[in-house]
Design a protein around this motif. Structure first.
Motif, PDB file in Angstrom:
ATOM      1  N   TYR A  62      34.660  25.861  38.492  1.00 37.39           N
ATOM      2  CA  TYR A  62      35.346  24.876  39.256  1.00 37.39           C
ATOM      3  C   TYR A  62      34.241  24.218  40.298  1.00 37.39           C
ATOM      4  CZ  TYR A  62      38.638  23.282  42.562  1.00 37.39           C
ATOM      5  OH  TYR A  62      39.455  22.325  43.376  1.00 37.39           O
ATOM      6  N   VAL A  63      34.438  22.606  40.146  1.00 42.74           N
ATOM      7  CA  VAL A  63      33.568  22.134  41.226  1.00 42.74           C
ATOM      8  C   VAL A  63      34.755  21.761  42.224  1.00 42.74           C
ATOM      9  CG1 VAL A  63      32.241  20.287  41.955  1.00 42.74           C
ATOM     10  CG2 VAL A  63      32.353  21.316  39.520  1.00 42.74           C
ATOM     11  N   HIS A  64      34.422  22.328  43.602  1.00 41.00           N
ATOM     12  CA  HIS A  64      35.308  21.959  44.629  1.00 41.00           C
ATOM     13  C   HIS A  64      35.233  20.594  45.037  1.00 41.00           C
ATOM     14  CE1 HIS A  64      37.228  22.384  48.524  1.00 41.00           C
ATOM     15  NE2 HIS A  64      37.899  23.241  48.283  1.00 41.00           N
ATOM     16  N   PRO A  65      36.361  19.788  45.430  1.00 44.57           N
ATOM     17  CA  PRO A  65      36.155  18.350  45.826  1.00 44.57           C
ATOM     18  C   PRO A  65      35.483  18.076  46.998  1.00 44.57           C
ATOM     19  CG  PRO A  65      38.471  19.098  45.288  1.00 44.57           C
ATOM     20  CD  PRO A  65      37.718  20.216  45.302  1.00 44.57           C
ATOM     21  N   HIS A  66      35.011  19.262  47.811  1.00 42.89           N
ATOM     22  CA  HIS A  66      34.192  18.984  48.920  1.00 42.89           C
ATOM     23  C   HIS A  66      32.883  18.768  48.464  1.00 42.89           C
ATOM     24  CE1 HIS A  66      36.888  18.864  52.138  1.00 42.89           C
ATOM     25  NE2 HIS A  66      37.317  20.342  52.085  1.00 42.89           N
ATOM     26  N   GLY A  67      32.289  19.279  47.284  1.00 45.31           N
ATOM     27  CA  GLY A  67      31.104  19.204  46.762  1.00 45.31           C
ATOM     28  C   GLY A  67      30.328  20.446  46.279  1.00 45.31           C
ATOM     29  N   ALA A  68      30.971  21.476  45.983  1.00 48.32           N
ATOM     30  CA  ALA A  68      30.214  22.523  45.575  1.00 48.32           C
ATOM     31  C   ALA A  68      30.689  23.259  44.409  1.00 48.32           C
ATOM     32  CB  ALA A  68      30.442  23.633  46.709  1.00 48.32           C
ATOM     33  N   VAL A  69      30.010  23.815  43.586  1.00 48.85           N
ATOM     34  CA  VAL A  69      30.200  24.803  42.448  1.00 48.85           C
ATOM     35  C   VAL A  69      30.442  26.039  42.846  1.00 48.85           C
ATOM     36  CG1 VAL A  69      29.849  25.199  40.101  1.00 48.85           C
ATOM     37  CG2 VAL A  69      28.997  23.011  40.948  1.00 48.85           C
ATOM     38  N   LEU A  70      31.753  26.509  42.712  1.00 52.90           N
ATOM     39  CA  LEU A  70      32.298  27.863  42.942  1.00 52.90           C
ATOM     40  C   LEU A  70      32.065  28.781  41.717  1.00 52.90           C
ATOM     41  CD1 LEU A  70      35.505  26.870  44.763  1.00 52.90           C
ATOM     42  CD2 LEU A  70      33.286  27.057  45.731  1.00 52.90           C
ATOM     43  N   ALA A  71      31.970  30.195  42.065  1.00 52.07           N
ATOM     44  CA  ALA A  71      31.983  31.099  40.965  1.00 52.07           C
ATOM     45  C   ALA A  71      33.103  31.093  40.208  1.00 52.07           C
ATOM     46  CB  ALA A  71      31.511  32.644  41.608  1.00 52.07           C
ATOM     47  N   GLU A  72      34.342  30.763  40.650  1.00 52.33           N
ATOM     48  CA  GLU A  72      35.515  30.960  40.122  1.00 52.33           C
ATOM     49  C   GLU A  72      35.860  29.911  38.760  1.00 52.33           C
ATOM     50  OE1 GLU A  72      39.939  28.564  40.904  1.00 52.33           O
ATOM     51  OE2 GLU A  72      38.406  28.610  42.440  1.00 52.33           O
ATOM     52  N   LYS A  73      36.153  30.484  38.039  1.00 50.82           N
ATOM     53  CA  LYS A  73      36.345  29.857  36.594  1.00 50.82           C
ATOM     54  C   LYS A  73      37.757  29.490  36.378  1.00 50.82           C
ATOM     55  CE  LYS A  73      32.927  31.732  33.394  1.00 50.82           C
ATOM     56  NZ  LYS A  73      32.756  32.324  32.115  1.00 50.82           N
ATOM     57  N   ARG A  74      38.004  28.144  35.956  1.00 52.22           N
ATOM     58  CA  ARG A  74      39.368  27.589  35.542  1.00 52.22           C
ATOM     59  C   ARG A  74      39.505  27.484  33.924  1.00 52.22           C
ATOM     60  NH1 ARG A  74      42.038  23.989  40.372  1.00 52.22           N
ATOM     61  NH2 ARG A  74      41.397  25.604  42.175  1.00 52.22           N
ATOM     62  N   ARG A  75      40.668  28.062  33.624  1.00 52.15           N
ATOM     63  CA  ARG A  75      40.986  27.367  32.045  1.00 52.15           C
ATOM     64  C   ARG A  75      41.998  26.412  31.996  1.00 52.15           C
ATOM     65  NH1 ARG A  75      42.118  31.731  27.623  1.00 52.15           N
ATOM     66  NH2 ARG A  75      40.029  32.166  27.942  1.00 52.15           N
ATOM     67  N   LEU A  76      41.667  25.067  31.510  1.00 56.24           N
ATOM     68  CA  LEU A  76      42.683  24.081  31.610  1.00 56.24           C
ATOM     69  C   LEU A  76      43.325  24.114  29.984  1.00 56.24           C
ATOM     70  CD1 LEU A  76      40.506  21.664  33.486  1.00 56.24           C
ATOM     71  CD2 LEU A  76      42.013  23.331  34.517  1.00 56.24           C
TER      72      LEU A  76
END
Length: 436
Positions: free
Chosen positions: A247-261
């Motif tokens: 997941y790319v946080h809207p403030h501008g950082a790639v997080l270790a969190e994964k998201r399934r869409l």
């Protein structure tokens, strides 16, 4: 011209010089060989130079150099190849032409050759503007800017002609800069390593990083600004039923969190290779939400009218004004810079702190040990850096389908900011967290 002197890509590179074009140009060389080479006559180029407003003495010098260049078929073919690459096969925003030609076999002609390449492109672009019924004022706007780069070259090369900042002049020569209200706009091919998805019901946007990106512990691309602090490598999985990635946080950082869409719920709305509208922000006052929205509306109207065959997905800008670290550098919530940045979805970019330094300190390499801050921005930039915080550019996206809602912070609604601020930006993050 029917007889070719440059029959292989290797021949072409030997004339232009290694590093002039990227390897992508090799893929279209066979297409170029099928084209008829047309030598633009001097009167055509003269007409553009007069439209630019070049002085008579420089025009006379240009005519002399034109005769030298036009008399050598391999140079005419090389000029035509760059025009083909920039205008037909690709676009200036793809940076296939990476630098001014070095012309190792013709070093004395480098400057004139570069200028004539730009003029060759301008000839084609003027024809295109006419076919699309684009107001001539937009061509004049580009050519007036081009004039400055021609004059700057002439001041340092009195006996020659040419252009400074060749790759930027490719934009101006293609007449691609469109001034509307307070911003400059241009067509752009999206190349960033991020995929955007829209929820079918809520219309919210989620961005996932593409696979195999090395990410730093502060959520930025590892190696940005020559800073390495490896955290993890991104993954992106696309199946028949879902998209899953970091997941790319809207403030501008790639997080270790994964998201399934789930594909039943989300639609892919932006991917590398799509068309977006790039915008540049001139210096000076007027950087407000109201002016941004007015400019965006005018741009959407312009591009949908004159380039109706292109499906533009979003407005796009890579700048220090959308740096992910802005919340640590600007403390006033009423700041126009912060307010405008909150309107878009920011993703990390690879540009370092130099553009911010140049704007704030008027130099790309400030010596903080000798500087005495004069403004709050200077104070916070210096404190951020001295405490180990990094600064890099960010790419900000605002999707055209959301234009009516510009100004409503739509990409930050109900968003949890805590994962972003908990990243190890530096000690200022904890202070900011207390304020928010």
């Amino acid at each position: 011209m029917s007889h070719r002197t440059l029959n292989t890509y290797k021949d072409m590179v030997s004339i232009l010089g290694e590093g002039t074009v990227s390897e992508c140009a090799k893929e279209v060389f066979s297409q170029f060989l099928s084209k008829t080479i047309k030598v633009e006559d001097w009167l055509t180029l003269l007409g553009i130079l007069k439209q630019i407003g070049i002085d008579h003495q420089t025009i006379e010098l240009a005519e002399t150099w034109y005769k030298v260049v036009a008399d050598q078929p391999e140079l005419v073919e090389a000029m035509s190849f760059i025009r083909f690459v920039v205008v037909e096969a690709y676009h200036p925003s793809e940076w296939i032409v990476k630098q001014a030609p070095t012309l190792p076999k013709h070093p004395t002609i480098r400057g004139p050759f570069s200028l004539f390449v730009i003029l060759y492109i301008a000839v084609e672009a003027l024809r295109e503007h006419h076919l699309r019924s684009i107001d001539p004022s937009h061509a004049s706007f580009n050519l007036s800017h081009l004039k400055g780069y021609i004059e700057a070259y002439k001041s340092s090369h009195p006996e020659s002609i040419g252009v400074n900042m060749f790759t930027w002049c490719l934009y101006l020569g293609s007449l691609g800069l469109i001034h509307l209200h307070t911003l400059h706009f241009m067509h752009h091919v999206y190349k960033d390593p991020y995929y955007a998805f829209r929820h079918n019901k809520t219309q919210s946007i989620v961005i996932l990083a593409q696979g195999e990106l090395a990410i730093r512990r502060d959520g930025q691309l590892d190696g940005t600004g020559d800073v390495h602090d490896f955290w993890f490598m991104t993954q992106l999985e696309i199946t028949d039923t879902y998209y899953e990635g970091h997941y790319v946080h809207p403030h501008g950082a790639v997080l270790a969190e994964k998201r399934r869409l789930d594909k039943k719920d989300y639609t892919l709305v932006l991917k590398p290779g799509d068309a977006v509208i790039d915008y540049h922000i001139p210096s000076g006052p007027g950087y407000t939400i109201e002016n941004m929205k007015t400019s965006f509306i005018k741009a959407e109207q312009f591009f949908s009218k004159h380039y109706s065959e292109v499906c533009y997905r979003a407005f796009w800008c890579c700048s220090w004004l959308s740096s992910p670290q802005l919340p640590f550098l600007i403390t006033r919530p009423e700041s126009h810079i912060l307010q405008v940045a909150k309107q878009g979805y920011i993703v990390p970019a690879s540009g370092g702190p130099e553009t911010l330094y140049e704007f704030v300190f008027r130099t790309k390499n400030p010596d903080f040990s000798k500087l005495k801050p004069k403004t709050s921005l200077e104070t916070h930039v210096m404190a951020h850096r001295q405490q180990g915080g990094q600064i890099n550019s960010g790419t900000i996206l605002f999707f055209l389908d959301d234009l009516e809602r510009y100004g409503q912070d739509i990409y930050h609604t109900d968003m949890n900011s805590q994962p972003f601020f908990e990243l190890p930006h530096n000690g200022l993050a904890k202070a900011l967290k207390k304020r928010t």
